[in-house]
Scaffold this motif. Structure first.
Motif, PDB file in Angstrom:
ATOM      1  N   ILE A 139       0.864  -1.186   0.000  1.00  0.00           N
ATOM      2  CA  ILE A 139       0.000   0.000   0.000  1.00  0.00           C
ATOM      3  C   ILE A 139       0.900   1.235   0.000  1.00  0.00           C
ATOM      4  CG2 ILE A 139      -2.092  -1.022   0.967  1.00  0.00           C
ATOM      5  CD1 ILE A 139      -1.175  -0.149   3.712  1.00  0.00           C
ATOM      6  N   SER A 140       1.702   1.336  -1.049  1.00  0.00           N
ATOM      7  CA  SER A 140       2.783   2.321  -1.101  1.00  0.00           C
ATOM      8  C   SER A 140       2.309   3.763  -1.097  1.00  0.00           C
ATOM      9  CB  SER A 140       3.642   2.070  -2.333  1.00  0.00           C
ATOM     10  OG  SER A 140       2.857   2.156  -3.503  1.00  0.00           O
ATOM     11  N   PHE A 141       1.143   4.046  -1.617  1.00  0.00           N
ATOM     12  CA  PHE A 141       0.710   5.430  -1.659  1.00  0.00           C
ATOM     13  C   PHE A 141       0.551   6.035  -0.272  1.00  0.00           C
ATOM     14  CE2 PHE A 141      -0.635   4.925  -6.148  1.00  0.00           C
ATOM     15  CZ  PHE A 141       0.036   6.029  -6.646  1.00  0.00           C
ATOM     16  N   VAL A 142       0.261   5.225   0.709  1.00  0.00           N
ATOM     17  CA  VAL A 142       0.136   5.736   2.074  1.00  0.00           C
ATOM     18  C   VAL A 142       1.481   6.280   2.550  1.00  0.00           C
ATOM     19  CG1 VAL A 142      -0.343   5.121   4.474  1.00  0.00           C
ATOM     20  CG2 VAL A 142      -1.797   4.258   2.652  1.00  0.00           C
ATOM     21  N   SER A 187       3.515  12.135  10.381  1.00  0.00           N
ATOM     22  CA  SER A 187       3.398  11.220   9.239  1.00  0.00           C
ATOM     23  C   SER A 187       2.842   9.872   9.666  1.00  0.00           C
ATOM     24  CB  SER A 187       4.761  11.033   8.575  1.00  0.00           C
ATOM     25  OG  SER A 187       5.212  12.233   8.021  1.00  0.00           O
ATOM     26  N   MET A 188       3.278   9.391  10.824  1.00  0.00           N
ATOM     27  CA  MET A 188       2.750   8.117  11.328  1.00  0.00           C
ATOM     28  C   MET A 188       1.246   8.215  11.578  1.00  0.00           C
ATOM     29  SD  MET A 188       5.490   6.746  14.050  1.00  0.00           S
ATOM     30  CE  MET A 188       7.188   7.191  13.899  1.00  0.00           C
ATOM     31  N   LEU A 189       0.836   9.286  12.224  1.00  0.00           N
ATOM     32  CA  LEU A 189      -0.589   9.453  12.519  1.00  0.00           C
ATOM     33  C   LEU A 189      -1.401   9.659  11.243  1.00  0.00           C
ATOM     34  CD1 LEU A 189      -0.303  11.710  15.696  1.00  0.00           C
ATOM     35  CD2 LEU A 189      -0.857   9.270  15.594  1.00  0.00           C
ATOM     36  N   THR A 190      -0.861  10.444  10.308  1.00  0.00           N
ATOM     37  CA  THR A 190      -1.550  10.675   9.035  1.00  0.00           C
ATOM     38  C   THR A 190      -1.652   9.380   8.244  1.00  0.00           C
ATOM     39  OG1 THR A 190      -0.702  12.935   8.993  1.00  0.00           O
ATOM     40  CG2 THR A 190      -1.536  12.060   6.926  1.00  0.00           C
ATOM     41  N   GLY A 191      -0.588   8.589   8.227  1.00  0.00           N
ATOM     42  CA  GLY A 191      -0.612   7.309   7.523  1.00  0.00           C
ATOM     43  C   GLY A 191      -1.653   6.364   8.106  1.00  0.00           C
ATOM     44  N   ALA A 236      -4.338   7.244   9.716  1.00  0.00           N
ATOM     45  CA  ALA A 236      -5.654   7.783   9.363  1.00  0.00           C
ATOM     46  C   ALA A 236      -5.997   7.476   7.902  1.00  0.00           C
ATOM     47  CB  ALA A 236      -5.690   9.288   9.618  1.00  0.00           C
ATOM     48  N   LEU A 237      -5.016   7.573   7.001  1.00  0.00           N
ATOM     49  CA  LEU A 237      -5.262   7.259   5.594  1.00  0.00           C
ATOM     50  C   LEU A 237      -5.639   5.793   5.398  1.00  0.00           C
ATOM     51  CD1 LEU A 237      -2.466   9.228   3.707  1.00  0.00           C
ATOM     52  CD2 LEU A 237      -4.923   9.531   3.479  1.00  0.00           C
ATOM     53  N   VAL A 238      -4.937   4.897   6.101  1.00  0.00           N
ATOM     54  CA  VAL A 238      -5.255   3.467   5.986  1.00  0.00           C
ATOM     55  C   VAL A 238      -6.657   3.190   6.527  1.00  0.00           C
ATOM     56  CG1 VAL A 238      -4.657   1.168   6.844  1.00  0.00           C
ATOM     57  CG2 VAL A 238      -2.879   2.665   5.971  1.00  0.00           C
ATOM     58  N   ALA A 239      -6.982   3.783   7.672  1.00  0.00           N
ATOM     59  CA  ALA A 239      -8.321   3.583   8.240  1.00  0.00           C
ATOM     60  C   ALA A 239      -9.400   4.119   7.298  1.00  0.00           C
ATOM     61  CB  ALA A 239      -8.419   4.263   9.610  1.00  0.00           C
ATOM     62  N   ILE A 286      -6.982   6.732  -3.451  1.00  0.00           N
ATOM     63  CA  ILE A 286      -6.905   7.912  -2.588  1.00  0.00           C
ATOM     64  C   ILE A 286      -5.540   8.579  -2.731  1.00  0.00           C
ATOM     65  CG2 ILE A 286      -6.873   8.681  -0.180  1.00  0.00           C
ATOM     66  CD1 ILE A 286      -8.990   6.437   0.337  1.00  0.00           C
ATOM     67  N   GLY A 287      -4.465   7.770  -2.696  1.00  0.00           N
ATOM     68  CA  GLY A 287      -3.122   8.329  -2.831  1.00  0.00           C
ATOM     69  C   GLY A 287      -2.895   8.971  -4.184  1.00  0.00           C
TER      70      GLY A 287
END
Length: 153
Positions: A77-80, A103-107, A109-112, A136-137
């Motif tokens: 899931i590289s776009f995350v 970045s960790m928190l944003t990643g 959130a993006l996965v969720a 999305i990415g």
């Protein structure tokens, strides 16, 4: 169709690559200050005691370890991993330490969000997380490219 975030994952266990991630994150945090020094310029970074060759080599090694562990744990899931820092930088600013956390928190959130979108759009089934993350990415990168192109005019 594919599984969601937790499909096939052991919740509650670190998995086979847990030590790699933990060591990689610690190494990334240790490199934050030297990378900030080098971000000011090679000569200025050297005057602050940072060895550019050693720092860039260590940073590349940390990137390889973290990317490999993340891909092994979550799939491709590289776009995350590409989109999260770009989305986090306006919030966190230029310093690497807060950017790493943001970045960790944003990643996450993006996965969720991608997982939720895949479950809602694909109901009663489910659209694979990798496909949704790519959609999305891809949209995020198109928006970033347009914004950068508009700013260059």
């Amino acid at each position: 169709m594919g599984g969601g975030v937790a499909a096939g994952a052991r919740l509650g266990g670190a998995g086979a690559h847990g030590g790699d991630r933990g060591g990689g994150v610690c190494a990334a945090l240790a490199l934050a200050r030297p990378l900030d020094a080098l971000a000011l310029g090679k000569e200025f970074g050297q005057s602050l005691g940072a060895d550019p060759r050693r720092i860039w080599f260590a940073a590349a090694a940390v990137i390889v370890v973290l990317a490999g562990a993340a891909t092994a744990a979550a799939g491709p899931i590289s776009f995350v991993g590409l989109a999260a820092p770009h989305l986090a930088r306006p919030i966190a600013g230029p310093a690497h330490r807060p950017l790493l956390l943001a970045s960790m928190l944003t990643g996450a959130a993006l996965v969720a969000f991608a997982d939720l979108a895949g479950r809602v759009i694909g109901a009663p089934g489910q659209i694979d997380l990798g496909i949704m993350a790519g959609l999305i990415g891809g949209g995020i990168f198109i928006a970033l490219a347009r914004r950068l192109r508009m700013g260059a005019r």
